[in-house]
Design a protein around this motif. Structure first.
Motif, mmCIF file in Angstrom:
data_model
loop_
_atom_site.group_PDB
_atom_site.id
_atom_site.type_symbol
_atom_site.label_atom_id
_atom_site.label_comp_id
_atom_site.label_asym_id
_atom_site.label_seq_id
_atom_site.Cartn_x
_atom_site.Cartn_y
_atom_site.Cartn_z
ATOM 1 N N GLU A 35 0.757 -1.127 0.110
ATOM 2 C CA GLU A 35 -0.022 0.104 0.053
ATOM 3 C C GLU A 35 0.705 1.293 -0.133
ATOM 4 N N VAL A 36 1.764 1.181 0.899
ATOM 5 C CA VAL A 36 2.789 2.459 0.922
ATOM 6 C C VAL A 36 3.436 2.586 -0.366
ATOM 7 N N ALA A 37 4.225 1.660 -1.189
ATOM 8 C CA ALA A 37 4.908 1.873 -2.100
ATOM 9 C C ALA A 37 3.819 2.080 -3.188
ATOM 10 N N ASN A 38 2.851 1.437 -3.535
ATOM 11 C CA ASN A 38 1.779 1.849 -4.334
ATOM 12 C C ASN A 38 1.285 3.365 -4.311
ATOM 13 N N GLY A 39 0.995 3.703 -3.045
ATOM 14 C CA GLY A 39 0.565 5.115 -3.055
ATOM 15 C C GLY A 39 1.742 6.265 -3.381
#
Length: 251
Positions: free
Chosen positions: A106-110
């Motif tokens: 989620e962090v990397a994608n965001g």
């Protein structure tokens, strides 16, 4: 200010997983450097030192409901644990908190979603890799085979293996989206390792032409090593007394 609520395409979710509050990147074709706490704290030490020495300007912050409920403080002033800095054509994303494996995607994608709205040239993640060697080598990986030639003379190319944590997730997102990405892994141990961070910075210095003096960081490494050595001696001297005090009593 630019406010992003976990953008997917052109749709904004009502309950953001990752919230980025930032000014738009001003560089025409910037490189993005990322450092998160991990083995030896290599990435966070290296990039925090970089932004301080080169006087980067903070332009934004990253928050998430999944981050630890922590507010960082320096000299009495609250600081957001994940910050975005900029200096001309170089952007740095620096974190003081580890990212739990369950939310790395989620962090990397965001973050990559947000970066994709700008003409980013490439992304480089800085992290640590634990070995049993004291050499402080820097290992390198890239998202495309033709990119390796650029770093072959300055790093040890990893022939096989895996990169875990947020660094691995960021590089995976770069690979999927066809964004050029590099990973620079400083050889380290489990304790905070400024020497490994300095080695990684030396690689960045050569590849990206950064004007930064590494010597103060190496002096900091000597201070940390001296402190750790003193603590180890204190622990060793305390062990015999603890064993004596812990003897069982009879009668």
């Amino acid at each position: 200010m630019f406010l992003l609520y976990a953008v997917y395409g052109n749709v904004m979710t009502v309950e953001p997983e990752i919230k980025i509050t930032s000014k738009p990147l001003s560089g025409e074709n910037p490189i993005v450097l990322m450092g998160f706490p991990g083995s030896g704290l290599v990435g966070s030490i290296a990039l925090q030192y970089l932004v301080e020495q080169m006087e980067f300007n903070q332009i934004g912050n990253i928050t998430s409901k999944y981050f630890p409920p922590v507010a960082m403080m320096a000299k009495g002033v609250i600081n957001v644990p994940v910050r975005i800095y900029e200096n001309e054509e170089t952007v740095a994303i620096v974190a003081d908190i580890p990212i739990h494996p369950m939310i790395c995607y989620e962090v990397a994608n965001g973050i990559i979603d947000w970066l994709s709205t700008f003409p980013v040239r490439e992304v480089a993640t800085i992290a640590g890799i634990v070995t049993n060697e004291p050499e402080k080598r820097v290992f390198g990986v890239a998202t495309q085979e033709e990119m390796l030639e650029r770093i072959t003379d300055h790093t040890v190319i990893l022939p096989m293996g895996s990169i875990s944590g947020i660094a691995g997730s960021v590089l995976t997102e770069c690979k999927i989206r066809n964004i050029p990405g590099y990973g620079f892994l400083g050889e380290t141990v489990a304790t905070p390792d400024p020497r490994s961070a300095a080695a990684a910075l030396n690689v960045l210095k050569v590849i990206y032409g950064l004007e930064i003096d590494i010597d103060p960081l190496l002096e900091q490494a000597e201070e940390i090593e001296a402190t750790m050595h003193k603590l180890a001696e204190e622990v060793q001297s305390a062990e015999p007394m603890q064993k004596k005090e812990n003897l069982p009593m009879y009668g």
